[in-house]
Design an enzyme around this catalytic site. Structure first.
Site, mmCIF file in Angstrom:
data_model
loop_
_atom_site.group_PDB
_atom_site.id
_atom_site.type_symbol
_atom_site.label_atom_id
_atom_site.label_comp_id
_atom_site.label_asym_id
_atom_site.label_seq_id
_atom_site.Cartn_x
_atom_site.Cartn_y
_atom_site.Cartn_z
ATOM 1 N N TYR A 158 0.819 -1.219 0.000
ATOM 2 C CA TYR A 158 0.000 0.000 0.000
ATOM 3 C C TYR A 158 0.853 1.269 0.000
ATOM 4 O O TYR A 158 0.330 2.369 0.124
ATOM 5 C CB TYR A 158 -0.925 0.017 1.220
ATOM 6 C CG TYR A 158 -1.962 -1.084 1.215
ATOM 7 C CD1 TYR A 158 -3.004 -1.081 0.299
ATOM 8 C CD2 TYR A 158 -1.887 -2.128 2.126
ATOM 9 C CE1 TYR A 158 -3.968 -2.079 0.306
ATOM 10 C CE2 TYR A 158 -2.843 -3.140 2.137
ATOM 11 C CZ TYR A 158 -3.877 -3.111 1.218
ATOM 12 O OH TYR A 158 -4.829 -4.112 1.219
ATOM 13 N N ASP A 165 -1.923 -11.490 8.350
ATOM 14 C CA ASP A 165 -1.187 -12.605 7.733
ATOM 15 C C ASP A 165 0.279 -12.650 8.146
ATOM 16 O O ASP A 165 0.849 -13.717 8.320
ATOM 17 C CB ASP A 165 -1.285 -12.512 6.205
ATOM 18 C CG ASP A 165 -2.692 -12.798 5.717
ATOM 19 O OD1 ASP A 165 -3.165 -13.925 5.894
ATOM 20 O OD2 ASP A 165 -3.327 -11.886 5.160
ATOM 21 N N HIS A 214 4.488 -6.376 -4.505
ATOM 22 C CA HIS A 214 3.076 -6.585 -4.799
ATOM 23 C C HIS A 214 2.253 -5.343 -4.523
ATOM 24 O O HIS A 214 2.629 -4.458 -3.756
ATOM 25 C CB HIS A 214 2.526 -7.762 -3.998
ATOM 26 C CG HIS A 214 2.458 -7.531 -2.512
ATOM 27 N ND1 HIS A 214 1.344 -7.013 -1.888
ATOM 28 C CD2 HIS A 214 3.359 -7.745 -1.536
ATOM 29 C CE1 HIS A 214 1.568 -6.929 -0.586
ATOM 30 N NE2 HIS A 214 2.787 -7.354 -0.344
ATOM 31 N N TYR A 253 -11.547 -0.737 -0.098
ATOM 32 C CA TYR A 253 -11.518 -0.321 1.312
ATOM 33 C C TYR A 253 -10.160 0.240 1.710
ATOM 34 O O TYR A 253 -10.023 0.838 2.769
ATOM 35 C CB TYR A 253 -11.898 -1.504 2.216
ATOM 36 C CG TYR A 253 -10.752 -2.365 2.687
ATOM 37 C CD1 TYR A 253 -10.251 -2.245 3.989
ATOM 38 C CD2 TYR A 253 -10.165 -3.301 1.850
ATOM 39 C CE1 TYR A 253 -9.205 -3.040 4.422
ATOM 40 C CE2 TYR A 253 -9.129 -4.100 2.291
ATOM 41 C CZ TYR A 253 -8.646 -3.967 3.563
ATOM 42 O OH TYR A 253 -7.608 -4.751 4.003
ATOM 43 N N ARG A 254 -9.164 0.130 0.823
ATOM 44 C CA ARG A 254 -7.794 0.486 1.163
ATOM 45 C C ARG A 254 -7.000 0.430 -0.126
ATOM 46 O O ARG A 254 -7.275 -0.398 -0.990
ATOM 47 C CB ARG A 254 -7.268 -0.565 2.153
ATOM 48 C CG ARG A 254 -6.027 -0.265 2.934
ATOM 49 C CD ARG A 254 -5.828 -1.425 3.910
ATOM 50 N NE ARG A 254 -4.614 -1.323 4.693
ATOM 51 C CZ ARG A 254 -4.100 -2.320 5.398
ATOM 52 N NH1 ARG A 254 -4.710 -3.490 5.395
ATOM 53 N NH2 ARG A 254 -2.998 -2.169 6.087
#
Length: 602
Positions: free
Chosen positions: A151, A211, A454, A535-536
């Site tokens: 992110y 995770d 990623h 949502y993000r």
């Protein structure tokens, strides 16, 4: 280079007793192996030369003013607590990450960079920094630990901002209350650290890790991250904040706003989330309205648990699976936040690169995925469902009977318990995560590509098969168009599901990065056109995603901008975060919208 050769050459990751962001000793070997696997698939040099005069300056600040400002900040906090970003940029890896830029850079490594980093040691230090930023009109960008990888990591949204690294010196578990099953943490407390501190107390309490366990408990919560126990909605399980506002003032939310007796904290601060009047905690999540320096979190009382995996043979089964999930989730038969994962992830979490399974650079064909899956414990299947039930054995057995019966309606489904699967199978990592123990195993799928990085595409859908299909078909089609393997996962919270599409790319490959950006841009637009929003998201997509929430002629954004301008008239606190720009920057070319990535913000 082979993993064994890398193992002998890599420096050991610091332990948590040596560094706040380190690894507990009990995870040292797992960490060593994970790091070696990632580095064995790495072709990038540790760093590349940087161009131009360094450090990069904040907007509208000349070098003399910047040097004067840094000298003043050094006087306020001490030279040991200020670092200029004038050295080579080193990406590192998850447990030894940078706080100067995005380790998973999707634009050029030098684009989203800071000018300096400052390390406060207290709420009072944060106040000093914020007042200093207002004096010199220097944007600051707070991070908890900088492990928001996928992110944007520790990168600032505005180039040249000063990073406020809250984690290095503000990393204490301030309180663990066994009676109320709660704690108070500072920003630098990782899930690993909180777990270790809870274990020291001997109290029968669980944390709820995501995770991977190296991130900040506080940071993940205020970014509305999720875990997998019944306490998996992290923001729903926070209770009480201490916040430094852009003015330098401090407030406490919830019952903390009521002073306790003789100057003590209010005894109900971690017991009840609200105060009298409007509930304001939410405006400090995914926002740039304040800097959270302390936060209460609820812990889960230890209980019995049983994890399981169910496999399903056909790609088209997922609609029926989701229709079965919904009533089970709403009636709390499914005890946690389960995952429905595509079988390609059974290959990826082995830590083996894509080239081990398939020589091509194009998306792995479905028949190739299945040909490898049939030789794995899951077998030749399309979907794997990972769940956990909780409570006394009698309760768990009743729930499992219902779960077995309902999912047996899908022809060819197969139910498996952990002891039926090999010791190195991924399910054992899920057992630990779903019973409150942080893990590192989820890092292994980064080995899919060399220099693995990623991006997450993360829209919300109702827990309905038809809605899931709309988003899934968009994601599948566009991944194929732009040449990426698709790794879809649904995280089921009950009435809604987080659809997590993970784009794994080689951060040394400029063309892959270009295509990953184009893929994200199209997925955001097409999903929003169908009524499904994220949502993000990553820093560079925040403006686009924020604008998709445009009901009522952008009423929500206009409301957010009103709050921003009232609380932060000088626009110094994380401008652009969540697409919220202060008046000083608004409409002046700082926004990043589709097609803007190739240009550098002014």
């Amino acid at each position: 280079m082979a993993t064994a050769d890398v193992l002998s050459e890599l420096p050991i990751t610091p332990l948590i007793t040596e560094k706040h962001s380190g690894i507990p000793e009990r995870y040292a070997e797992q960490c060593k192996q994970s790091k070696a696997r990632l580095y064995s698939n790495k072709t990038l040099p540790p760093s590349v030369p940087r161009d131009g005069e360094l450090p990069v300056l904040p907007p509208d600040v000349d070098r003399d003013t910047f040097n004067k400002a840094v000298a003043e900040l050094t006087e306020l906090l001490g030279a040991e607590n200020i670092e200029l970003n004038d050295k080579p940029l080193v990406d590192g890896w998850y447990m030894e990450h940078p706080n100067t830029h995005d380790a998973f850079h999707i634009v050029q490594q030098s684009e989203l960079v800071s000018s300096a980093t400052v390390y406060p040691g207290s709420t009072e230090d944060v106040q000093k920094i914020v007042r200093w930023a207002n004096k010199y009109l220097i944007p600051v960008f707070p991070i908890s630990m900088g492990r928001n990888l996928g992110y944007g990591g520790a990168a600032p949204r505005v180039r040249g901002s000063v990073i406020i690294d809250l984690g290095r010196r503000m990393n204490k578990v301030l309180k663990i209350d066994g009676n109320s099953a709660s704690c108070i943490v500072e920003p630098g407390v990782s899930y690993f650290k909180l777990y270790e501190e809870v274990q020291k107390t001997g109290l029968p309490l669980w944390i709820d890790p995501p995770d991977v366990g190296g991130g900040s408990v506080l940071g993940n919560c205020i970014d509305r991250g999720v875990g997998y126990t019944p306490y998996g909605d992290h923001f729903a399980n926070h209770c009480g904040m201490e916040v430094v506002l852009p003015s330098g003032e401090v407030l406490r939310t919830g019952m903390g706003a009521l002073p306790g007796k003789n100057g003590a904290d209010n005894p109900s601060w971690q017991a009840f989330q609200h105060a009298y009047g409007p509930s304001v905690d939410g405006i400090f999540s995914q926002s740039n309205f304040g800097i959270v320096t302390k936060m209460g979190m609820w812990l889960m009382p230890e209980t019995g648990h049983q994890s399981y995996m169910i496999t399903f043979p056909r790609d088209e089964d997922f609609e029926q699976i989701i229709e079965i999930i919904r009533p089970l989730a709403l009636n709390r038969i499914l005890g946690n936040i389960p995952q429905l994962r595509n079988v390609i992830q059974e290959l990826a979490v082995t830590g083996k690169p894509k080239s081990f399974f398939y020589p091509g650079n194009d998306p792995m064909p479905r028949e190739v995925i299945r040909s490898h899956a049939k030789n794995m414990p899951c077998g030749d299947v399309a979907w794997c469902f990972y769940g956990t039930v909780y409570g006394p054995e009698e309760t768990r057995n009743m729930q499992l009977d219902i779960i077995r019966r309902e999912f047996a309606k899908v022809p060819g489904s197969k139910f498996m318990l952990p002891d039926e699967l090999p010791a190195d199978h991924y399910i054992h990592s899920r057992v630990r995560v779903c019973s409150g123990t942080p893990e590192l195993r989820e890092l292994d799928w980064l080995n899919w590509k060399p220099n693995g990085a990623h991006l997450f595409f993360a829209p919300i859908t109702p827990t309905k098969g038809a809605d899931a299909r709309v988003v899934h078909e968009i994601v599948t089609r566009l991944h194929k168009k732009w040449g990426f393997d698709s790794f879809p996962t649904w995280c089921v919270a009950g009435r809604e599901m987080h659809y997590i599409a993970n784009i794994v790319y080689d951060r040394a490959d400029d063309d892959e990065k270009r295509r990953a950006i184009a893929l994200m841009r199209e997925m955001v637009k097409e999903a929003a056109d169908e009524g499904y929003g994220e949502y993000r998201t990553h820093l560079i997509f925040m403006d686009q995603v924020a604008r998709t929430y445009g009901w009522g002629d952008q009423a929500l954004m206009r409301f957010n901008e009103t709050i921003k301008d009232a609380l932060d008239p000088n626009g110094i606190l994380a401008p652009g975060r969540a697409g919220i720009w202060p008046k000083r920057f608004r409409g002046k070319g700082y926004e990043l919208l589709p097609g803007d990535e190739k240009s550098t913000p002014p």
